[in-house]
Each structure stands twice: as C-alpha cells, then as structure tokens.
Write a protein that holds these residues in place. Structure first.
Motif, PDB file in Angstrom:
ATOM      1  N   LEU A 181      -6.448   1.750  -1.200  1.00 12.95           N
ATOM      2  CA  LEU A 181      -7.354   0.645  -0.881  1.00 12.95           C
ATOM      3  C   LEU A 181      -6.612  -0.522  -0.247  1.00 12.95           C
ATOM      4  CD1 LEU A 181      -9.549   2.146  -2.465  1.00 12.95           C
ATOM      5  CD2 LEU A 181     -10.339  -0.099  -3.192  1.00 12.95           C
ATOM      6  N   VAL A 220      -1.756  12.997  -8.752  1.00 15.42           N
ATOM      7  CA  VAL A 220      -0.356  12.696  -9.079  1.00 15.42           C
ATOM      8  C   VAL A 220      -0.040  11.287  -8.603  1.00 15.42           C
ATOM      9  CG1 VAL A 220       0.496  15.068  -9.107  1.00 15.42           C
ATOM     10  CG2 VAL A 220       0.460  13.828  -6.945  1.00 15.42           C
ATOM     11  N   ASN A 265       3.496   3.650 -10.697  1.00 11.41           N
ATOM     12  CA  ASN A 265       2.237   3.181 -10.105  1.00 11.41           C
ATOM     13  C   ASN A 265       1.138   3.050 -11.167  1.00 11.41           C
ATOM     14  OD1 ASN A 265       0.154   2.489  -8.425  1.00 11.41           O
ATOM     15  ND2 ASN A 265       0.432   4.207  -7.006  1.00 11.41           N
ATOM     16  N   ARG A 281      -9.535   5.522 -15.837  1.00 13.69           N
ATOM     17  CA  ARG A 281     -10.882   4.927 -15.769  1.00 13.69           C
ATOM     18  C   ARG A 281     -11.931   5.955 -15.379  1.00 13.69           C
ATOM     19  NH1 ARG A 281      -9.065   0.653 -12.569  1.00 13.69           N
ATOM     20  NH2 ARG A 281      -8.193  -0.596 -14.217  1.00 13.69           N
ATOM     21  N   SER A 318      -2.634   2.888 -10.081  1.00 11.61           N
ATOM     22  CA  SER A 318      -3.259   4.171  -9.769  1.00 11.61           C
ATOM     23  C   SER A 318      -3.488   4.993 -11.044  1.00 11.61           C
ATOM     24  CB  SER A 318      -2.374   4.936  -8.781  1.00 11.61           C
ATOM     25  OG  SER A 318      -3.049   6.056  -8.305  1.00 11.61           O
ATOM     26  N   VAL A 330       0.847  -1.204   0.000  1.00 11.07           N
ATOM     27  CA  VAL A 330       0.000   0.000   0.000  1.00 11.07           C
ATOM     28  C   VAL A 330       0.879   1.249   0.000  1.00 11.07           C
ATOM     29  CG1 VAL A 330      -1.695   1.323   1.348  1.00 11.07           C
ATOM     30  CG2 VAL A 330      -1.936  -1.166   1.106  1.00 11.07           C
ATOM     31  N   TRP A 380      -6.399   7.908  -3.561  1.00 13.59           N
ATOM     32  CA  TRP A 380      -7.068   6.678  -3.100  1.00 13.59           C
ATOM     33  C   TRP A 380      -6.041   5.704  -2.564  1.00 13.59           C
ATOM     34  CZ3 TRP A 380      -8.496   9.010  -7.833  1.00 13.59           C
ATOM     35  CH2 TRP A 380      -7.546   8.872  -8.847  1.00 13.59           C
ATOM     36  N   TRP A 406      -8.577  -4.960  -3.814  1.00 13.42           N
ATOM     37  CA  TRP A 406      -8.141  -4.560  -5.153  1.00 13.42           C
ATOM     38  C   TRP A 406      -8.828  -5.466  -6.179  1.00 13.42           C
ATOM     39  CZ3 TRP A 406      -2.022  -4.193  -4.642  1.00 13.42           C
ATOM     40  CH2 TRP A 406      -1.710  -3.184  -3.727  1.00 13.42           C
ATOM     41  N   GLY A 407      -8.957  -4.958  -7.385  1.00 18.57           N
ATOM     42  CA  GLY A 407      -9.512  -5.772  -8.466  1.00 18.57           C
ATOM     43  C   GLY A 407     -11.025  -5.873  -8.458  1.00 18.57           C
ATOM     44  N   SER A 408     -11.681  -4.988  -7.707  1.00 15.73           N
ATOM     45  CA  SER A 408     -13.157  -4.994  -7.646  1.00 15.73           C
ATOM     46  C   SER A 408     -13.770  -3.760  -8.281  1.00 15.73           C
ATOM     47  CB  SER A 408     -13.629  -5.038  -6.182  1.00 15.73           C
ATOM     48  OG  SER A 408     -12.968  -6.019  -5.455  1.00 15.73           O
ATOM     49  N   GLY A 409     -12.924  -2.817  -8.661  1.00 12.39           N
ATOM     50  CA  GLY A 409     -13.444  -1.554  -9.188  1.00 12.39           C
ATOM     51  C   GLY A 409     -13.874  -0.583  -8.095  1.00 12.39           C
ATOM     52  N   PHE A 410     -13.566  -0.890  -6.826  1.00 13.45           N
ATOM     53  CA  PHE A 410     -14.020  -0.024  -5.726  1.00 13.45           C
ATOM     54  C   PHE A 410     -13.328   1.345  -5.765  1.00 13.45           C
ATOM     55  CE2 PHE A 410     -15.177  -3.782  -2.707  1.00 13.45           C
ATOM     56  CZ  PHE A 410     -16.396  -3.915  -3.340  1.00 13.45           C
ATOM     57  N   ALA A 411     -12.021   1.358  -6.069  1.00 13.46           N
ATOM     58  CA  ALA A 411     -11.303   2.647  -6.080  1.00 13.46           C
ATOM     59  C   ALA A 411     -11.916   3.558  -7.146  1.00 13.46           C
ATOM     60  CB  ALA A 411      -9.817   2.430  -6.338  1.00 13.46           C
ATOM     61  N   SER A 412     -12.136   2.997  -8.320  1.00 14.35           N
ATOM     62  CA  SER A 412     -12.686   3.810  -9.410  1.00 14.35           C
ATOM     63  C   SER A 412     -14.122   4.249  -9.102  1.00 14.35           C
ATOM     64  CB  SER A 412     -12.652   3.023 -10.721  1.00 14.35           C
ATOM     65  OG  SER A 412     -11.310   2.788 -11.091  1.00 14.35           O
TER      66      SER A 412
HETATM   67  C1  LIG Z   1      -4.299   2.257  -6.749  1.00 15.05           C
HETATM   68  C2  LIG Z   1      -5.330   1.259  -6.261  1.00 15.05           C
HETATM   69  C3  LIG Z   1      -6.401   1.940  -5.439  1.00 15.05           C
HETATM   70  C4  LIG Z   1      -5.962   0.586  -7.485  1.00 15.05           C
HETATM   71  O1  LIG Z   1      -6.878  -0.416  -7.058  1.00 15.05           O
HETATM   72  P1  LIG Z   1      -7.654  -1.298  -8.144  1.00 15.05           P
HETATM   73  O2  LIG Z   1      -8.497  -2.250  -7.409  1.00 15.05           O
HETATM   74  O3  LIG Z   1      -6.697  -1.829  -9.146  1.00 15.05           O
HETATM   75  O4  LIG Z   1      -8.520  -0.204  -8.902  1.00 15.05           O
HETATM   76  P2  LIG Z   1     -10.049  -0.210  -9.316  1.00 15.05           P
HETATM   77  O5  LIG Z   1     -10.914  -0.035  -8.151  1.00 15.05           O
HETATM   78  O6  LIG Z   1     -10.184   0.782 -10.406  1.00 15.05           O
HETATM   79  O7  LIG Z   1     -10.301  -1.654  -9.871  1.00 15.05           O
HETATM   80  C5  LIG Z   1      -9.921  -1.983 -11.175  1.00 15.05           C
HETATM   81  C6  LIG Z   1      -9.705  -3.472 -11.293  1.00 15.05           C
HETATM   82  O8  LIG Z   1     -10.863  -4.145 -10.829  1.00 15.05           O
HETATM   83  C7  LIG Z   1     -11.413  -4.928 -11.899  1.00 15.05           C
HETATM   84  N1  LIG Z   1     -12.877  -4.900 -11.705  1.00 15.05           N
HETATM   85  C8  LIG Z   1     -13.606  -5.934 -11.216  1.00 15.05           C
HETATM   86  N2  LIG Z   1     -14.886  -5.570 -11.102  1.00 15.05           N
HETATM   87  C9  LIG Z   1     -14.978  -4.296 -11.513  1.00 15.05           C
HETATM   88  C10 LIG Z   1     -16.049  -3.370 -11.622  1.00 15.05           C
HETATM   89  N3  LIG Z   1     -17.304  -3.701 -11.271  1.00 15.05           N
HETATM   90  N4  LIG Z   1     -15.787  -2.132 -12.076  1.00 15.05           N
HETATM   91  C11 LIG Z   1     -14.545  -1.765 -12.441  1.00 15.05           C
HETATM   92  N5  LIG Z   1     -13.476  -2.608 -12.357  1.00 15.05           N
HETATM   93  C12 LIG Z   1     -13.697  -3.854 -11.894  1.00 15.05           C
HETATM   94  C13 LIG Z   1     -10.876  -4.282 -13.144  1.00 15.05           C
HETATM   95  O9  LIG Z   1     -10.849  -5.191 -14.215  1.00 15.05           O
HETATM   96  C14 LIG Z   1      -9.474  -3.902 -12.705  1.00 15.05           C
HETATM   97  O10 LIG Z   1      -8.656  -5.047 -12.630  1.00 15.05           O
HETATM   98  P3  LIG Z   1      -7.226  -5.109 -13.363  1.00 15.05           P
HETATM   99  O11 LIG Z   1      -6.380  -4.054 -12.724  1.00 15.05           O
HETATM  100  O12 LIG Z   1      -6.780  -6.486 -13.069  1.00 15.05           O
HETATM  101  O13 LIG Z   1      -7.510  -4.824 -14.789  1.00 15.05           O
HETATM  102  C15 LIG Z   1      -4.656   0.164  -5.384  1.00 15.05           C
HETATM  103  O14 LIG Z   1      -3.683  -0.487  -6.163  1.00 15.05           O
HETATM  104  C16 LIG Z   1      -4.000   0.745  -4.142  1.00 15.05           C
HETATM  105  O15 LIG Z   1      -4.661   1.066  -3.165  1.00 15.05           O
HETATM  106  N6  LIG Z   1      -2.653   0.836  -4.146  1.00 15.05           N
HETATM  107  C17 LIG Z   1      -1.902   1.279  -2.976  1.00 15.05           C
HETATM  108  C18 LIG Z   1      -2.094   2.742  -2.662  1.00 15.05           C
HETATM  109  C19 LIG Z   1      -1.709   3.635  -3.819  1.00 15.05           C
HETATM  110  O16 LIG Z   1      -0.714   3.429  -4.483  1.00 15.05           O
HETATM  111  N7  LIG Z   1      -2.538   4.647  -4.042  1.00 15.05           N
HETATM  112  C20 LIG Z   1      -2.340   5.606  -5.104  1.00 15.05           C
HETATM  113  C21 LIG Z   1      -1.336   6.642  -4.755  1.00 15.05           C
HETATM  114  S1  LIG Z   1      -1.167   7.760  -6.121  1.00 15.05           S
END
Ligand SMILES: CC(C)(COP(=O)(O)OP(=O)(O)OC[C@H]1O[C@@H](n2cnc3c(N)ncnc32)[C@H](O)[C@@H]1OP(=O)(O)O)[C@@H](O)C(=O)NCCC(=O)NCCS
Length: 180
Positions: free
Chosen positions: A105, A137, A142, A151, A145, A31, A103, A110-116
């Motif tokens: 998470l 930024v 990364n 997205r 992110s 994280v 964000w 991760w991988g649920s689309g929750f961040a987006s």
């Molecule tokens: C950056 C971060 C929030 C991204 O989390 P994430 O889960 O990949 O992002 P999203 O919420 O957009 O989810 C997208 C993924 O969920 C999948 N997904 C599953 N169901 C989904 C849905 N209903 N809607 C959208 N995406 C979905 C997508 O396919 C995508 O997967 P992939 O990356 O394997 O293609 C996470 O990696 C994190 O917390 N990192 C550590 C902290 C950090 O670096 N923060 C940013 C500082 S700048």
C-alpha cells in the motif's frame, strides 16, 4: 480477473493510467524495504510501465494482481496479489503448489485498514473459488504486514525457508469449507 468490491474499496485490473501511481508507490524505500531478498526501489518510469504490463499479464480465473482503489474517488491506494509462490531451490525459481496473498500500500493510505479490508476480500474470493489454502510470507521484521495476516485470520507458523530462498515468517489460511 474479476473485480472485487468491499465497503470502501474496488479491486480492479491495472490500467496504463496507473503508471505514475505505480512509480510513486514502488520508488519508495518504506514500501520496498521488506520486499525481496535484495530490496531496491524502482528507479524509472519505464520500470513502472513494465510493472503495469506484468501486472496486466496475469490472466487467470482466480489468481490476480489487482489495483486497490478507493470507491469514493477512484484513487489508487495499492496492490493486492494472489498468485503461485516460488519454491526455494534453484534459479530461476519454480512455482510451488501453494498460492500466496500479498499487499503493497502507498504510505499515504497506511493506518486506514485498507490492506486488511482488501486482503480479507481476496481471501474470501480465493476460498469461494475452491482453493484449499493460501499462504503469506513476510520479512521477520515486517510487523505491519504480519499484523495484516493476523487481522484477516491467518495463522502464524513461525520461520520457514520453503519459499523464495529466504527465511520468512509464514502465515497460512485454510479454506473453512474444505475438509482436511
Ligand atoms: C503492510 C502494509 C500493507 C500494512 O498497512 P496498514 O495500513 O498498517 O494495514 P491495515 O490496512 O491492516 O491497517 C491497519 C491499521 O489501520 C488502523 N485502522 C484505521 N481504520 C481502520 C479500519 N476501519 N479497519 C481496520 N483498521 C483500521 C488500524 O488501527 C491499524 O493501525 P495500527 O497499525 O496503527 O494499529 C503497509 O505497511 C505496506 O504497504 N508496507 C509496505 C509493503 C510491504 O511491506 N508489504 C508486505 C510485504 S510481505
């Protein structure tokens, strides 16, 4: 700070009962590794208590640092922030005129689309309250992110040293209802 609801999530103020979650989240290298100029993991529960208190201290009609929680069971899944971004320059940093979105998470979610999903709602909240633009930024490495930025419709502007005394990938979203 107002609650924000999406299809699957409730963004709400942080509470004292979230301290264990905050400690679990920010004590993980996966994280923290791309956050800040000298990333470090949280090392004590006391630090988590202080972090929750800092999150709660933001008292602003538009800016906020929200606990992102899952509506189906109330489980906290991460952090969503909207706040002035520090300009590069002398320390301690001065806020720039820009507002950043960010964000963090928990990897279990991760991988649920929750961040987006959460970020899209916070961007809509920012624009509904009249902000002209919002920046994000990320560490150039990364990609997860950066994918969130893209997205939710932010535009990639390339590398910038404008903020945080760091070279970051800059993303910008403009308020669609404001002429520029
Ligand atoms: C950056 C971060 C929030 C991204 O989390 P994430 O889960 O990949 O992002 P999203 O919420 O957009 O989810 C997208 C993924 O969920 C999948 N997904 C599953 N169901 C989904 C849905 N209903 N809607 C959208 N995406 C979905 C997508 O396919 C995508 O997967 P992939 O990356 O394997 O293609 C996470 O990696 C994190 O917390 N990192 C550590 C902290 C950090 O670096 N923060 C940013 C500082 S700048």
């Amino acid at each position: 700070m107002e609650n924000i609801t999406t299809e699957r999530l409730l963004l709400r103020p942080w509470q004292e009962t979230d301290v264990d979650f905050v400690y679990d989240l920010y004590s993980r290298w996966v994280v923290q590794r791309f956050i800040g100029n000298e990333p470090r993991v949280m090392e004590s529960r006391t630090e988590a208590e202080e972090r929750v208190a800092r999150f709660q201290a933001i008292d602003h009609p538009v800016h906020g640092i929200w606990a992102v929680t899952r509506r189906e069971d109330g489980a906290p899944v991460g952090t969503l922030l909207l706040k002035p971004i520090p300009a590069s320059g002398e320390e301690p940093p001065k806020p720039s005129d820009d507002v950043e979105i960010g964000w963090h998470l928990h990897p279990d979610y991760w991988g649920s689309g929750f961040a987006s999903e959460a970020a899209e709602a916070v961007l809509a909240h920012a624009f509904a309250h009249g902000l002209d633009r919002v920046v994000a930024v990320t560490n150039p490495a990364n990609e997860a992110s950066q994918n969130v930025c893209l997205r939710i419709g932010m535009k990639a502007k390339g590398l910038s040293r404008k903020y945080y005394n760091a070279t970051c990938e800059l993303f910008v979203a403009k308020n669609p209802t404001v002429d520029s």
